[in-house]
Scaffold this motif. Structure first.
Motif, PDB file in Angstrom:
ATOM      1  N   PRO A  51       0.972  -1.107  -0.076  1.00 47.35           N
ATOM      2  CA  PRO A  51       0.060  -0.037   0.042  1.00 47.35           C
ATOM      3  C   PRO A  51       0.887   1.313  -0.062  1.00 47.35           C
ATOM      4  O   PRO A  51       0.265   2.469  -0.808  1.00 47.35           O
ATOM      5  N   GLN A  52       1.988   1.351   0.700  1.00 50.41           N
ATOM      6  CA  GLN A  52       2.796   2.196   0.630  1.00 50.41           C
ATOM      7  C   GLN A  52       3.529   2.543  -0.793  1.00 50.41           C
ATOM      8  O   GLN A  52       3.669   3.787  -1.178  1.00 50.41           O
ATOM      9  N   LEU A  53       3.777   1.749  -1.365  1.00 51.81           N
ATOM     10  CA  LEU A  53       4.185   1.628  -2.848  1.00 51.81           C
ATOM     11  C   LEU A  53       3.233   2.401  -3.723  1.00 51.81           C
ATOM     12  O   LEU A  53       3.546   3.311  -4.401  1.00 51.81           O
ATOM     13  N   ASP A  54       1.831   1.690  -3.494  1.00 51.19           N
ATOM     14  CA  ASP A  54       0.933   2.505  -4.291  1.00 51.19           C
ATOM     15  C   ASP A  54       0.755   4.205  -3.756  1.00 51.19           C
ATOM     16  O   ASP A  54       0.660   4.854  -5.005  1.00 51.19           O
ATOM     17  N   GLN A  80       0.204   1.346 -12.609  1.00 48.80           N
ATOM     18  CA  GLN A  80       1.410   0.688 -13.334  1.00 48.80           C
ATOM     19  C   GLN A  80       2.713   0.934 -12.792  1.00 48.80           C
ATOM     20  O   GLN A  80       3.673   0.000 -12.743  1.00 48.80           O
ATOM     21  N   LEU A  81       2.913   2.220 -12.445  1.00 48.73           N
ATOM     22  CA  LEU A  81       4.175   2.575 -11.607  1.00 48.73           C
ATOM     23  C   LEU A  81       4.294   1.836 -10.423  1.00 48.73           C
ATOM     24  O   LEU A  81       5.448   1.246  -9.872  1.00 48.73           O
ATOM     25  N   ALA A  82       3.113   1.851  -9.590  1.00 48.16           N
ATOM     26  CA  ALA A  82       3.280   0.876  -8.360  1.00 48.16           C
ATOM     27  C   ALA A  82       3.601  -0.558  -8.601  1.00 48.16           C
ATOM     28  O   ALA A  82       4.294  -1.010  -7.873  1.00 48.16           O
ATOM     29  N   ASP A  83       2.973  -1.119  -9.675  1.00 53.15           N
ATOM     30  CA  ASP A  83       3.506  -2.637  -9.913  1.00 53.15           C
ATOM     31  C   ASP A  83       4.769  -2.639 -10.207  1.00 53.15           C
ATOM     32  O   ASP A  83       5.445  -3.759  -9.822  1.00 53.15           O
ATOM     33  N   LYS A  84       5.563  -1.611 -11.157  1.00 52.32           N
ATOM     34  CA  LYS A  84       6.792  -1.671 -11.438  1.00 52.32           C
ATOM     35  C   LYS A  84       7.774  -1.521 -10.043  1.00 52.32           C
ATOM     36  O   LYS A  84       8.451  -2.320  -9.974  1.00 52.32           O
ATOM     37  N   MET A 145       7.449   6.846   7.317  1.00 50.34           N
ATOM     38  CA  MET A 145       8.416   7.259   6.482  1.00 50.34           C
ATOM     39  C   MET A 145       7.957   7.908   5.091  1.00 50.34           C
ATOM     40  O   MET A 145       8.283   8.793   4.778  1.00 50.34           O
ATOM     41  N   ASN A 146       6.781   7.274   4.468  1.00 55.31           N
ATOM     42  CA  ASN A 146       6.336   7.537   3.355  1.00 55.31           C
ATOM     43  C   ASN A 146       5.597   9.159   3.717  1.00 55.31           C
ATOM     44  O   ASN A 146       5.557  10.014   2.774  1.00 55.31           O
TER      45      ASN A 146
END
Length: 175
Positions: A51-54, A80-84, A145-146
């Motif tokens: 979720p933080q990457l999303d 798409q960026l989150a998936d990468k 951190m995010n």
């Protein structure tokens, strides 16, 4: 002569502290890593930070398009960026790459006695409970951190805009 005896005695006493810290045996480090179920712990932590990457991908796309709410097409790009980012994280945290690193770190940092104590602790029900909660700690840490990184990114973006204005003003004055 007495000084030499005291010096030798002092050196023996000082070196005694170092001789008790026997290095951990590779098979004991291997057992510790196994008892800790470190591979699964890392994978669970990675799932917890998704979720933080999303959110990070969303913020990155926001900073590029320079508006708060993303359109459906922009959201697709953020996804798409989150998936990468997630795929890259999975590759970076692949166990076949990390296991030798963790083995070396644990072997270098912890003495044989410390490795044994950890094996005993993490073999207990309390130790296993703590290990199971570790991904949640990582997730909560990532949220904090995010939030901090988002604040830094927003401040940095404003700083970059201010610098760009100053540079443009200098360029106009030079012309």
């Amino acid at each position: 002569m007495k000084v030499i005896k005291y010096l030798i005695c002092g050196l023996i006493c000082c070196s005694a502290n170092f001789s008790f810290a026997a290095p951990a045996k590779p098979q004991d480090v291997e057992k510790l890593i196994s008892v800790m179920n470190l591979n699964q712990l890392i994978q669970d932590t990675l799932k917890q930070i998704r979720p933080q990457l999303d959110q990070q991908a969303y913020v990155i796309v926001q900073s590029v398009v320079k508006h708060e709410n993303l359109s459906p097409q922009e959201q697709v790009i953020a996804n798409q960026l989150a998936d990468k980012l997630y795929t890259q994280s999975q590759k970076m945290l692949a166990w076949d790459k990390l296991k030798p690193v963790y083995s070396k770190i644990y072997g270098d940092v912890f003495s044989a006695e410390e490795v044994k104590a950890q094996i005993d602790f993490y073999s207990s029900s309390v130790g296993q409970s703590i290990l199971q909660k570790t991904p949640l700690v990582a997730q909560e840490s990532m949220k904090i951190m995010n939030d901090q990184l988002n604040s830094v990114m927003q401040t940095s973006q404003q700083d970059f805009e201010d610098i760009a204005k100053q540079l443009n003003e200098l360029k106009k004055k030079a012309n």
